[in-house]
Write a protein that holds these residues in place. Structure first.
Motif, PDB file in Angstrom:
ATOM      1  N   ASN A  11       0.791  -1.226   0.000  1.00 25.10           N
ATOM      2  CA  ASN A  11       0.000   0.000   0.000  1.00 25.10           C
ATOM      3  C   ASN A  11       0.828   1.282   0.000  1.00 25.10           C
ATOM      4  N   TYR A  42      -6.507  -5.036  -4.706  1.00 25.67           N
ATOM      5  CA  TYR A  42      -6.811  -4.112  -5.795  1.00 25.67           C
ATOM      6  C   TYR A  42      -5.531  -3.440  -6.261  1.00 25.67           C
ATOM      7  N   LEU A  43      -5.204  -3.627  -7.525  1.00 29.88           N
ATOM      8  CA  LEU A  43      -4.057  -2.967  -8.137  1.00 29.88           C
ATOM      9  C   LEU A  43      -4.513  -1.621  -8.665  1.00 29.88           C
ATOM     10  N   SER A  44      -3.866  -0.553  -8.236  1.00 30.95           N
ATOM     11  CA  SER A  44      -4.135   0.794  -8.735  1.00 30.95           C
ATOM     12  C   SER A  44      -2.867   1.306  -9.397  1.00 30.95           C
ATOM     13  N   PRO A  60      -6.742   6.613 -10.177  1.00 30.89           N
ATOM     14  CA  PRO A  60      -5.770   5.870 -10.983  1.00 30.89           C
ATOM     15  C   PRO A  60      -6.159   5.880 -12.465  1.00 30.89           C
ATOM     16  N   GLN A  63      -7.348   0.421 -12.720  1.00 31.39           N
ATOM     17  CA  GLN A  63      -7.531  -0.274 -11.446  1.00 31.39           C
ATOM     18  C   GLN A  63      -8.186  -1.614 -11.707  1.00 31.39           C
ATOM     19  N   ALA A  91       2.353   2.679  -8.778  1.00 29.97           N
ATOM     20  CA  ALA A  91       1.256   1.776  -8.454  1.00 29.97           C
ATOM     21  C   ALA A  91       1.287   1.400  -6.979  1.00 29.97           C
ATOM     22  N   VAL A  93      -1.032  -1.619  -4.179  1.00 28.36           N
ATOM     23  CA  VAL A  93      -2.113  -2.595  -4.001  1.00 28.36           C
ATOM     24  C   VAL A  93      -2.712  -2.398  -2.616  1.00 28.36           C
ATOM     25  N   GLU A  97     -11.120  -1.128  -3.073  1.00 26.40           N
ATOM     26  CA  GLU A  97     -10.952  -0.373  -4.313  1.00 26.40           C
ATOM     27  C   GLU A  97     -10.409   1.038  -4.107  1.00 26.40           C
ATOM     28  N   THR A  98     -10.892   1.751  -3.134  1.00 27.42           N
ATOM     29  CA  THR A  98     -10.419   3.122  -2.901  1.00 27.42           C
ATOM     30  C   THR A  98      -9.755   3.266  -1.539  1.00 27.42           C
TER      31      THR A  98
END
Length: 114
Positions: A11, A42-44, A60, A63, A91, A93, A97-98
């Motif tokens: 993160n 979640y990959l952003s 992003p 995502q 990036a 993770v 999601e947010t």
């Protein structure tokens, strides 16, 4: 096509490329290994350097949720792309999601761009 690898992404927003060698680059694909986590991550991906991102606030360019105990490889064809960036590529993770919470185990991520 260029590729950048982070073997333990979590993160903390991390630079894949703090600057880009040419004006505008296109994100063409990614590989994510989330095998070690029992929950979705979640990959952003951001089209700016990590220092310009506020995780959970900055939108992003791409995502994607990566399922629990799974790995994903996705590449776009020559004419498609997943997003564009002009100043950098970074990036992180997270578990939502947010969100800003780290997954229990860091994730291996490869980004492909040109």
């Amino acid at each position: 096509m260029n590729q950048e690898i982070q073997s333990a992404l979590s993160n903390t927003v991390t630079n894949f490329r703090a600057t880009l060698p040419t004006g505008i680059a296109s994100l063409k694909g990614f590989s994510v290994n989330n095998i070690a986590n029992a929950a979705t991550t979640y990959l952003s991906v951001f089209g700016v350097p990590a220092a310009s991102v506020v995780l959970g606030t900055t939108v992003p360019i791409f995502q994607l949720p990566i399922g629990a105990q799974s790995a994903v490889l996705e590449t776009a064809n020559k004419n498609n792309f997943l997003g564009q960036m002009s100043t950098g590529l970074s990036a992180a993770v997270t578990t939502t999601e947010t969100g800003t919470t780290a997954p229990s185990t860091a994730v291996r991520v490869v980004l492909y761009f040109e």
